[in-house]
Design an enzyme around this catalytic site. Structure first.
Site, PDB file in Angstrom:
ATOM      1  N   ASN A 169       0.873  -1.178   0.000  1.00 39.42           N
ATOM      2  CA  ASN A 169       0.000   0.000   0.000  1.00 39.42           C
ATOM      3  C   ASN A 169       0.906   1.222   0.000  1.00 39.42           C
ATOM      4  O   ASN A 169       1.480   1.590   1.022  1.00 39.42           O
ATOM      5  CB  ASN A 169      -0.886  -0.036   1.250  1.00 39.42           C
ATOM      6  CG  ASN A 169      -1.811   1.163   1.330  1.00 39.42           C
ATOM      7  OD1 ASN A 169      -1.717   2.097   0.530  1.00 39.42           O
ATOM      8  ND2 ASN A 169      -2.695   1.146   2.312  1.00 39.42           N
ATOM      9  N   ARG A 221      -2.473  -1.946  -3.561  1.00 33.65           N
ATOM     10  CA  ARG A 221      -3.655  -1.110  -3.389  1.00 33.65           C
ATOM     11  C   ARG A 221      -3.550   0.078  -4.343  1.00 33.65           C
ATOM     12  O   ARG A 221      -2.500   0.716  -4.425  1.00 33.65           O
ATOM     13  CB  ARG A 221      -3.717  -0.586  -1.960  1.00 33.65           C
ATOM     14  CG  ARG A 221      -4.870   0.365  -1.770  1.00 33.65           C
ATOM     15  CD  ARG A 221      -4.686   1.193  -0.531  1.00 33.65           C
ATOM     16  NE  ARG A 221      -5.804   2.093  -0.377  1.00 33.65           N
ATOM     17  CZ  ARG A 221      -5.710   3.272   0.190  1.00 33.65           C
ATOM     18  NH1 ARG A 221      -4.567   3.694   0.670  1.00 33.65           N
ATOM     19  NH2 ARG A 221      -6.765   4.056   0.303  1.00 33.65           N
ATOM     20  N   HIS A 239     -12.836   3.419   0.095  1.00 33.19           N
ATOM     21  CA  HIS A 239     -12.851   2.349   1.119  1.00 33.19           C
ATOM     22  C   HIS A 239     -13.528   1.088   0.588  1.00 33.19           C
ATOM     23  O   HIS A 239     -14.032   0.265   1.355  1.00 33.19           O
ATOM     24  CB  HIS A 239     -13.619   2.768   2.392  1.00 33.19           C
ATOM     25  CG  HIS A 239     -12.993   3.846   3.202  1.00 33.19           C
ATOM     26  ND1 HIS A 239     -13.739   4.872   3.766  1.00 33.19           N
ATOM     27  CD2 HIS A 239     -11.716   4.084   3.551  1.00 33.19           C
ATOM     28  CE1 HIS A 239     -12.932   5.678   4.429  1.00 33.19           C
ATOM     29  NE2 HIS A 239     -11.695   5.226   4.315  1.00 33.19           N
ATOM     30  N   HIS A 263     -17.893   2.286   7.905  1.00 32.11           N
ATOM     31  CA  HIS A 263     -16.424   2.284   8.068  1.00 32.11           C
ATOM     32  C   HIS A 263     -16.069   3.625   8.706  1.00 32.11           C
ATOM     33  O   HIS A 263     -16.045   4.666   8.048  1.00 32.11           O
ATOM     34  CB  HIS A 263     -15.759   2.119   6.689  1.00 32.11           C
ATOM     35  CG  HIS A 263     -14.262   2.193   6.737  1.00 32.11           C
ATOM     36  ND1 HIS A 263     -13.450   1.109   6.458  1.00 32.11           N
ATOM     37  CD2 HIS A 263     -13.417   3.208   7.025  1.00 32.11           C
ATOM     38  CE1 HIS A 263     -12.179   1.464   6.581  1.00 32.11           C
ATOM     39  NE2 HIS A 263     -12.138   2.739   6.924  1.00 32.11           N
ATOM     40  N   LEU A 264     -15.847   3.591  10.018  1.00 33.21           N
ATOM     41  CA  LEU A 264     -15.622   4.837  10.758  1.00 33.21           C
ATOM     42  C   LEU A 264     -14.197   4.857  11.294  1.00 33.21           C
ATOM     43  O   LEU A 264     -13.876   4.201  12.286  1.00 33.21           O
ATOM     44  CB  LEU A 264     -16.631   4.952  11.921  1.00 33.21           C
ATOM     45  CG  LEU A 264     -18.109   4.718  11.545  1.00 33.21           C
ATOM     46  CD1 LEU A 264     -18.991   4.817  12.794  1.00 33.21           C
ATOM     47  CD2 LEU A 264     -18.580   5.703  10.478  1.00 33.21           C
ATOM     48  N   ARG A 275     -11.695  16.035   7.858  1.00 31.36           N
ATOM     49  CA  ARG A 275     -12.413  16.424   6.641  1.00 31.36           C
ATOM     50  C   ARG A 275     -13.849  16.802   6.974  1.00 31.36           C
ATOM     51  O   ARG A 275     -14.477  16.167   7.830  1.00 31.36           O
ATOM     52  CB  ARG A 275     -12.439  15.262   5.634  1.00 31.36           C
ATOM     53  CG  ARG A 275     -11.093  15.007   4.999  1.00 31.36           C
ATOM     54  CD  ARG A 275     -11.185  13.849   4.017  1.00 31.36           C
ATOM     55  NE  ARG A 275     -10.040  12.973   4.191  1.00 31.36           N
ATOM     56  CZ  ARG A 275     -10.059  11.677   3.984  1.00 31.36           C
ATOM     57  NH1 ARG A 275     -11.159  11.068   3.612  1.00 31.36           N
ATOM     58  NH2 ARG A 275      -8.968  10.974   4.168  1.00 31.36           N
ATOM     59  N   GLU A 310     -14.717  -0.024  15.375  1.00 27.46           N
ATOM     60  CA  GLU A 310     -14.299  -1.234  16.093  1.00 27.46           C
ATOM     61  C   GLU A 310     -14.038  -0.988  17.569  1.00 27.46           C
ATOM     62  O   GLU A 310     -14.137  -1.904  18.384  1.00 27.46           O
ATOM     63  CB  GLU A 310     -13.017  -1.808  15.461  1.00 27.46           C
ATOM     64  CG  GLU A 310     -13.249  -2.402  14.092  1.00 27.46           C
ATOM     65  CD  GLU A 310     -11.950  -2.758  13.374  1.00 27.46           C
ATOM     66  OE1 GLU A 310     -10.973  -3.122  14.045  1.00 27.46           O
ATOM     67  OE2 GLU A 310     -11.918  -2.658  12.132  1.00 27.46           O
ATOM     68  N   GLU A 368      -8.163  -4.881   5.138  1.00 29.64           N
ATOM     69  CA  GLU A 368      -7.999  -4.562   3.719  1.00 29.64           C
ATOM     70  C   GLU A 368      -6.846  -5.352   3.094  1.00 29.64           C
ATOM     71  O   GLU A 368      -6.918  -5.767   1.942  1.00 29.64           O
ATOM     72  CB  GLU A 368      -7.801  -3.055   3.555  1.00 29.64           C
ATOM     73  CG  GLU A 368      -9.106  -2.305   3.815  1.00 29.64           C
ATOM     74  CD  GLU A 368      -8.951  -0.833   4.123  1.00 29.64           C
ATOM     75  OE1 GLU A 368      -9.120  -0.029   3.211  1.00 29.64           O
ATOM     76  OE2 GLU A 368      -8.665  -0.486   5.282  1.00 29.64           O
TER      77      GLU A 368
END
Ligand code: ADP
Length: 397
Positions: free
Chosen positions: A7, A90, A179, A207-208, A240, A334, A384
């Protein structure tokens, strides 16, 4: 197969060597400060983490150092580079050209280059990593896995913006979403874990993390997601802003005598919960502590975040005409039980009830809704790198 997952960012590179049969991580680490001074982190399975400050003027030297570490006599995870059967990369933006992962060859690279206009910070860095690996591991099959690909199944009504049509047809201005590797992995894991038939299911994935996005996954396919042309859209994130009235850009530019790109820099790097908390932190642990100590701005940041997540979940329930399961993932999803509770507290109208004890559990996949909850709510850790490994094996295994 042993798959090296890469990645690559503009000045950093994360890697994992994964055994695809056992799905175990044989070694992992990262290169940081590429082109500046250079630092290599390497950790073999079950071994100590080693950090070495070492020069890496370009990504090629960085990858060479990773390969050297992997075959190091004492701590290496493999005896020879010949053991690396494939490399999975990726890639951030695949535009409309890639609706799935793709074997890397000259034609594919040219297509990724064409997508670079849509992700000028990310795609060129991803390509540098690919070229460096090709130079150092000639003949080893490589696969590109795109952040955008999973969302290519969105219908037009979800991805078109209300703009003059030529901006879409001529420049490709539309919602792409990001994501995707995580949304794909987590929706599949959630279906398996909850005993749902993926091909006949309605799943919402939240997806936080530092960057956050939500997706609506209908019968295993993404039908909507909250990020847009770029990852700036949608939810309020670490730094953001997420969705705002576009007129704000000109308003602030005029008030503060700034250019559009200066304002966009603020929207990307100084906004979100960081901006809302008056610069206290973008980290939810700090915000939780701040709010507990009576910091009103920190509480506002947490409230806005949870409200926007819940409102987006609601809109995806409408988009799919129902929902079977909601899966939380990534750093906040999570780990942050308070934020999960704040979000789930909005979902009573769906017949969702939270099991507060289970919500306090940590670790592997866990259901956090009560037995009689009408919609199952689960925490599903994302992975991922493993998804990139699986995609790579599927194409070149
Ligand atoms: P990235 O988008 O950088 O991959 P992550 O998914 O790793 O981000 O999420 C990082 C964020 O997760 C942190 O900024 C923090 O807000 C949140 N986080 C991580 N651990 C915890 C925790 N134990 N409690 C609350 N929030 C956490």
């Amino acid at each position: 197969m042993k798959v090296l997952v890469i990645n690559c960012g503009s000045s950093s590179l994360k890697y994992q060597l994964i055994d695809s049969e056992s799905e175990k991580v044989l070694a992992k680490g990262l290169c940081e400060r590429i082109g500046i001074d250079g630092r290599l982190t390497y950790q073999p399975e079950g071994g100590e983490k080693e950090v070495t400050d070492t020069a890496m003027p370009t990504h090629k030297e960085a990858i060479q150092l990773v390969l050297d570490a992997l075959v190091n006599e004492k701590t290496g995870a493999i005896a020879s580079l010949k053991e690396i059967d494939a490399v999975g990369h990726r890639i951030v933006h695949g535009g409309e050209k890639f609706a799935g992962s793709a074997v890397i060859n000259d034609e594919m690279i040219a297509a990724v280059e064409e997508c670079s206009a849509l992700a000028p910070l990310h795609n060129p860095a991803n390509l540098i990593g690919i070229r460096a690996c090709q130079d150092l591991m000639p003949g080893v099959p490589m696969v590109g896995v795109f952040d955008t690909a999973f969302h290519q199944t969105m219908p037009k009504k979800a991805y078109l913006y209300g703009l003059p049509r030529k901006y879409y047809t001529e420049y490709g201005v539309r919602k792409y979403g990001f994501h995707g590797t995580s949304h794909s992995f987590v929706s599949k894991e959630a279906a398996k874990f909850l005993g749902l038939d993926l091909n006949n299911s309605k799943i919402i994935v939240a997806h936080l993390g530092n960057g956050s996005s939500i997706s609506a996954v209908l019968n295993g396919k993404s039908v909507d997601t909250s990020m847009g042309l770029t990852p700036l859209a949608g939810l309020v994130m670490g730094t953001r802003c997420g969705d705002i009235d576009p007129s704000i850009v000109e308003f602030i530019a005029n008030k503060e005598n700034k250019s559009v790109s200066e304002v966009l820099n603020i929207l990307n790097k100084e906004s979100g919960v960081f901006g809302l908390s008056d610069g206290l932190s973008s980290d939810f642990r700090d915000l939780g502590e701040g709010a507990a100590n009576g910091n009103e701005a920190a509480q506002d940041a947490l409230d806005v975040f949870a409200y926007r997540v819940a409102a987006t979940i609601g809109s995806y329930v409408a988009a799919m005409n129902g929902v079977d399961a909601i899966a939380f993932t990534a750093g906040i999803g999570e780990n942050d039980k308070d934020t999960r509770k704040a979000i789930v507290d909005y979902l009573g109208y769906l017949g969702v009830t939270l099991d507060e004890e289970k919500n306090g559990l940590r670790g592997e996949n866990v259901v956090i809704s009560t037995e009689d909850s009408k919609v199952k709510v689960a925490v599903i850790p994302t992975n991922e790198e493993l998804m990139i490994c699986r995609e790579t094996v599927a194409l070149v295994g």
